[in-house]
Design a protein around this motif. Structure first.
Motif, PDB file in Angstrom:
ATOM      1  N   TRP A  35       0.788  -0.864  -0.282  1.00  0.00           N
ATOM      2  CA  TRP A  35      -0.298  -0.188   0.215  1.00  0.00           C
ATOM      3  C   TRP A  35       0.600   1.708  -0.287  1.00  0.00           C
ATOM      4  O   TRP A  35       0.328   2.084  -0.461  1.00  0.00           O
ATOM      5  N   SER A  36       2.210   1.354   0.600  1.00  0.00           N
ATOM      6  CA  SER A  36       3.083   2.482   0.937  1.00  0.00           C
ATOM      7  C   SER A  36       3.591   2.971  -0.549  1.00  0.00           C
ATOM      8  O   SER A  36       3.643   3.945  -0.829  1.00  0.00           O
ATOM      9  N   ILE A  37       3.999   1.779  -1.592  1.00  0.00           N
ATOM     10  CA  ILE A  37       4.211   1.615  -2.870  1.00  0.00           C
ATOM     11  C   ILE A  37       3.458   2.419  -3.440  1.00  0.00           C
ATOM     12  O   ILE A  37       3.694   3.275  -4.296  1.00  0.00           O
ATOM     13  N   SER A  38       2.402   2.222  -3.173  1.00  0.00           N
ATOM     14  CA  SER A  38       0.749   2.481  -4.513  1.00  0.00           C
ATOM     15  C   SER A  38       1.092   3.583  -4.204  1.00  0.00           C
ATOM     16  O   SER A  38       0.142   4.647  -4.836  1.00  0.00           O
ATOM     17  N   TYR A  39       1.200   4.295  -2.558  1.00  0.00           N
ATOM     18  CA  TYR A  39       1.446   5.884  -2.360  1.00  0.00           C
ATOM     19  C   TYR A  39       2.087   6.837  -2.649  1.00  0.00           C
ATOM     20  O   TYR A  39       2.669   7.910  -2.073  1.00  0.00           O
ATOM     21  N   GLY A  40       3.337   5.781  -2.936  1.00  0.00           N
ATOM     22  CA  GLY A  40       4.889   6.399  -3.331  1.00  0.00           C
ATOM     23  C   GLY A  40       5.590   6.179  -2.243  1.00  0.00           C
ATOM     24  O   GLY A  40       6.526   7.852  -2.229  1.00  0.00           O
ATOM     25  N   MET A  41       5.287   6.294  -1.569  1.00  0.00           N
ATOM     26  CA  MET A  41       6.791   6.123   0.005  1.00  0.00           C
ATOM     27  C   MET A  41       7.139   4.977  -0.080  1.00  0.00           C
ATOM     28  O   MET A  41       7.744   4.082   0.485  1.00  0.00           O
ATOM     29  N   ILE A  42       8.329   5.349  -1.523  1.00  0.00           N
ATOM     30  CA  ILE A  42       9.216   4.636  -1.309  1.00  0.00           C
ATOM     31  C   ILE A  42      10.615   5.038  -0.592  1.00  0.00           C
ATOM     32  O   ILE A  42      10.614   3.114   0.382  1.00  0.00           O
ATOM     33  N   SER A  43      10.294   5.691   0.217  1.00  0.00           N
ATOM     34  CA  SER A  43      11.599   5.680   0.931  1.00  0.00           C
ATOM     35  C   SER A  43      11.312   4.944   1.959  1.00  0.00           C
ATOM     36  O   SER A  43      12.393   4.613   3.279  1.00  0.00           O
ATOM     37  N   MET A  44      10.246   5.520   2.680  1.00  0.00           N
ATOM     38  CA  MET A  44       9.491   4.669   4.005  1.00  0.00           C
ATOM     39  C   MET A  44       9.452   2.269   3.933  1.00  0.00           C
ATOM     40  O   MET A  44      10.063   1.976   4.809  1.00  0.00           O
ATOM     41  N   VAL A  45       9.012   2.605   2.979  1.00  0.00           N
ATOM     42  CA  VAL A  45       8.813   0.745   2.661  1.00  0.00           C
ATOM     43  C   VAL A  45      11.082   0.603   2.387  1.00  0.00           C
ATOM     44  O   VAL A  45      11.013  -0.466   3.240  1.00  0.00           O
ATOM     45  N   LYS A  46      11.384   1.352   2.023  1.00  0.00           N
ATOM     46  CA  LYS A  46      12.670   0.231   1.919  1.00  0.00           C
ATOM     47  C   LYS A  46      13.163   0.873   3.329  1.00  0.00           C
ATOM     48  O   LYS A  46      14.112  -0.495   3.987  1.00  0.00           O
ATOM     49  N   SER A  47      13.394   1.850   4.116  1.00  0.00           N
ATOM     50  CA  SER A  47      13.952   1.536   5.631  1.00  0.00           C
ATOM     51  C   SER A  47      12.528   0.495   6.720  1.00  0.00           C
ATOM     52  O   SER A  47      13.487   0.006   7.232  1.00  0.00           O
ATOM     53  N   ALA A  48      11.778   0.374   6.131  1.00  0.00           N
ATOM     54  CA  ALA A  48      11.054  -0.703   6.840  1.00  0.00           C
ATOM     55  C   ALA A  48      11.098  -1.440   6.255  1.00  0.00           C
ATOM     56  O   ALA A  48      11.618  -2.922   7.500  1.00  0.00           O
ATOM     57  N   LEU A  49      11.804  -2.295   5.038  1.00  0.00           N
ATOM     58  CA  LEU A  49      12.454  -3.549   4.831  1.00  0.00           C
ATOM     59  C   LEU A  49      13.699  -3.954   5.688  1.00  0.00           C
ATOM     60  O   LEU A  49      13.548  -4.739   6.536  1.00  0.00           O
ATOM     61  N   VAL A  50      14.735  -2.457   5.862  1.00  0.00           N
ATOM     62  CA  VAL A  50      15.977  -2.468   6.318  1.00  0.00           C
ATOM     63  C   VAL A  50      15.812  -2.493   8.471  1.00  0.00           C
ATOM     64  O   VAL A  50      16.493  -3.287   8.716  1.00  0.00           O
ATOM     65  N   GLY A  51      14.653  -1.880   8.288  1.00  0.00           N
ATOM     66  CA  GLY A  51      14.291  -1.921   9.729  1.00  0.00           C
ATOM     67  C   GLY A  51      13.808  -3.841  10.256  1.00  0.00           C
ATOM     68  O   GLY A  51      14.287  -3.859  11.340  1.00  0.00           O
ATOM     69  N   SER A  52      13.011  -4.028   9.836  1.00  0.00           N
ATOM     70  CA  SER A  52      12.894  -5.776  10.180  1.00  0.00           C
ATOM     71  C   SER A  52      13.712  -6.055  10.060  1.00  0.00           C
ATOM     72  O   SER A  52      13.637  -7.211  11.363  1.00  0.00           O
ATOM     73  N   ILE A  53      14.637  -5.954   9.592  1.00  0.00           N
ATOM     74  CA  ILE A  53      16.166  -6.972   9.472  1.00  0.00           C
ATOM     75  C   ILE A  53      16.605  -6.472  10.601  1.00  0.00           C
ATOM     76  O   ILE A  53      17.384  -7.368  11.552  1.00  0.00           O
ATOM     77  N   ILE A  54      16.693  -5.637  10.414  1.00  0.00           N
ATOM     78  CA  ILE A  54      17.807  -4.876  12.123  1.00  0.00           C
ATOM     79  C   ILE A  54      17.159  -5.344  13.522  1.00  0.00           C
ATOM     80  O   ILE A  54      17.117  -6.106  14.122  1.00  0.00           O
ATOM     81  N   SER A  55      15.854  -5.676  13.640  1.00  0.00           N
ATOM     82  CA  SER A  55      14.542  -5.893  14.138  1.00  0.00           C
ATOM     83  C   SER A  55      14.938  -7.288  14.879  1.00  0.00           C
ATOM     84  O   SER A  55      14.689  -7.463  15.918  1.00  0.00           O
ATOM     85  N   ASN A  56      14.409  -7.748  14.016  1.00  0.00           N
ATOM     86  CA  ASN A  56      14.393  -9.079  14.322  1.00  0.00           C
ATOM     87  C   ASN A  56      15.664  -9.925  14.498  1.00  0.00           C
ATOM     88  O   ASN A  56      16.119 -10.626  15.507  1.00  0.00           O
ATOM     89  N   MET A  57      17.049  -9.156  13.751  1.00  0.00           N
ATOM     90  CA  MET A  57      17.989  -9.983  14.423  1.00  0.00           C
ATOM     91  C   MET A  57      18.935  -9.651  15.383  1.00  0.00           C
ATOM     92  O   MET A  57      19.898 -10.026  16.564  1.00  0.00           O
ATOM     93  N   LEU A  58      18.982  -8.051  15.699  1.00  0.00           N
ATOM     94  CA  LEU A  58      18.882  -7.971  17.445  1.00  0.00           C
ATOM     95  C   LEU A  58      18.258  -8.014  18.599  1.00  0.00           C
ATOM     96  O   LEU A  58      18.619  -8.624  19.562  1.00  0.00           O
ATOM     97  N   LEU A  59      17.134  -6.930  17.935  1.00  0.00           N
ATOM     98  CA  LEU A  59      16.074  -7.004  19.431  1.00  0.00           C
ATOM     99  C   LEU A  59      15.231  -8.162  19.570  1.00  0.00           C
ATOM    100  O   LEU A  59      15.297  -7.921  21.648  1.00  0.00           O
ATOM    101  N   VAL A  60      14.644  -8.539  18.643  1.00  0.00           N
ATOM    102  CA  VAL A  60      13.711  -9.632  19.282  1.00  0.00           C
ATOM    103  C   VAL A  60      14.490 -10.824  19.557  1.00  0.00           C
ATOM    104  O   VAL A  60      14.285 -11.819  20.509  1.00  0.00           O
ATOM    105  N   LEU A  61      15.516 -11.077  19.004  1.00  0.00           N
ATOM    106  CA  LEU A  61      16.705 -11.901  19.402  1.00  0.00           C
ATOM    107  C   LEU A  61      17.095 -11.712  20.389  1.00  0.00           C
ATOM    108  O   LEU A  61      17.737 -12.388  21.089  1.00  0.00           O
ATOM    109  N   GLY A  62      17.663 -10.388  20.790  1.00  0.00           N
ATOM    110  CA  GLY A  62      17.914 -10.085  21.812  1.00  0.00           C
ATOM    111  C   GLY A  62      16.884 -10.543  22.762  1.00  0.00           C
ATOM    112  O   GLY A  62      17.971 -10.800  24.270  1.00  0.00           O
ATOM    113  N   ILE A  63      15.901 -10.324  22.760  1.00  0.00           N
ATOM    114  CA  ILE A  63      14.616 -10.298  24.381  1.00  0.00           C
ATOM    115  C   ILE A  63      14.244 -12.109  24.097  1.00  0.00           C
ATOM    116  O   ILE A  63      14.839 -12.527  25.179  1.00  0.00           O
TER     117      ILE A  63
END
Length: 349
Positions: free
Chosen positions: A74-102
């Motif tokens: 939906w974000s891509i369809s609304y033209g928010m490409i930079s938010m999508v890219k940040s969200a994808l990187v954020g997911s990797i970082i969140s899973n590898m550090l925050l989720v595994l850390g907790i």
């Protein structure tokens, strides 16, 4: 079961709420997404007893990434490409550090030492390094060449097809041709009772219903986030790296942490790391390809800071998991790195 029905009712009610304030709407729709994400995590956790830890972890990661996939489309369809890219990187970082850390931290407090299959961890990290290689290659190509944005997008499309192909080959490797290497101690029940079949079918129906409601709420949520960013002059990148990963992955994150506290470390790793692999090798390429059909151009080129932070997250997680055992202090270290990255991203964005 009553709790699950209550969660679905809350999500459906949120669909029909629409105020004049984009901030209130964003909060309401976020509240609607949370119970659905948790429900999807519960359903996949229940379903894992029918398919084993490996397949259960894969299913949990797949279903857990649905909210993020829908919000990103939906974000891509609304033209928010930079938010999508940040969200994808954020997911990797969140899973590898925050989720595994907790997960490691609370699992380590309950159990002095937790052991897992090193082969699973090594294979998973090989897949993540493949994704990082693609990001580095395209970023270097974009920086040192004078190729047009259209050419970079065409290259991104081709690389996306390659990454999805490797991801599918990885599934064949781990689930079929070499599945014996990934099985630790799974007890498989050959005879499924009539009641068991009925319960399994109800779980499948629950996943489908939650996914449909989630698709509808995601559209409303992303639209109001766009309005919120415009009205309050917020950063798409910071919203992407914090908001969407935490909100979209809350169900699978909760499942990974609970598995670790129950000493099911292999399934916890499969959910968290498997989710990162899926984001890097399947969801991101799929979004790049989808952007073509949505009339947008989202390429596979990420910023230097995003690549460096993703590399740090993967490298630190690899050092923690290379010896086949974890302690609570290692979890605390991963959480600390996540906090430093997000603080840096706040000032950068």
């Amino acid at each position: 079961m009553i709790k699950k029905y209550l969660f679905i009712i809350i999500a459906i009610i949120s669909l029909f709420i629409n105020t004049s304030s984009s901030l209130i709407n964003t909060i309401v729709y976020s509240i609607g997404v949370i119970p659905l994400a948790i429900l999807l995590g519960d359903f996949t956790s229940d379903f894992s007893q029918y398919v084993g830890e490996k397949r259960g972890g894969l299913l949990a990661a797949t279903i857990g990434n649905l909210p993020e996939l829908m919000m990103s489309m939906w974000s891509i369809s609304y033209g928010m490409i930079s938010m999508v890219k940040s969200a994808l990187v954020g997911s990797i970082i969140s899973n590898m550090l925050l989720v595994l850390g907790i997960s490691i931290f609370f699992g380590g407090i309950r159990y002095k030492e937790q052991r897992f299959n090193r082969l699973i961890a090594r294979t998973n990290f090989n897949m993540l390094l493949l994704a990082m290689s693609a990001m580095v290659i395209l970023a270097s190509l974009n920086h040192y060449s004078k190729l047009s944005s259209q050419v970079m997008f065409n290259i991104s499309l081709k690389i996306s097809v390659v990454l999805i192909g490797v991801y599918l080959l990885g599934l064949v490797f781990s689930l079929y041709t070499h599945s014996n290497l990934f099985v630790i101690s799974e007890i498989k029940e050959e005879i499924i009772t009539k009641a068991g079949k009925k319960r399994r079918n109800m779980i499948i129906i629950g996943i489908i219903v939650c996914s449909i409601i989630l698709f509808l709420i995601s559209e409303k949520l992303v639209f109001n986030v766009k309005e919120l960013i415009t009205n309050y002059n917020l950063s798409q990148q910071f919203i992407g790296i914090i908001f969407i990963p935490v909100l979209g992955n809350i169900g699978e994150n909760f499942s990974a942490i609970i598995c670790a506290t129950k000493n099911k470390v292999n399934m916890s790793l499969e959910i968290a790391i498997g989710s990162s692999i899926q984001i890097a090798l399947f969801v991101t390429p799929l979004l790049v390809i989808s952007s073509y059909f949505l009339g947008m151009q989202m390429n596979f080129v990420f910023s230097n800071y995003q690549i460096i932070m993703s590399s740090i997250a993967i490298a630190m997680s690899f050092f923690v998991f290379q010896d086949g055992k974890t302690y609570w202090l290692e979890g605390a270290i991963l959480i600390a790195i996540y906090l430093m990255i997000t603080m840096g991203y706040y000032y950068l964005a």
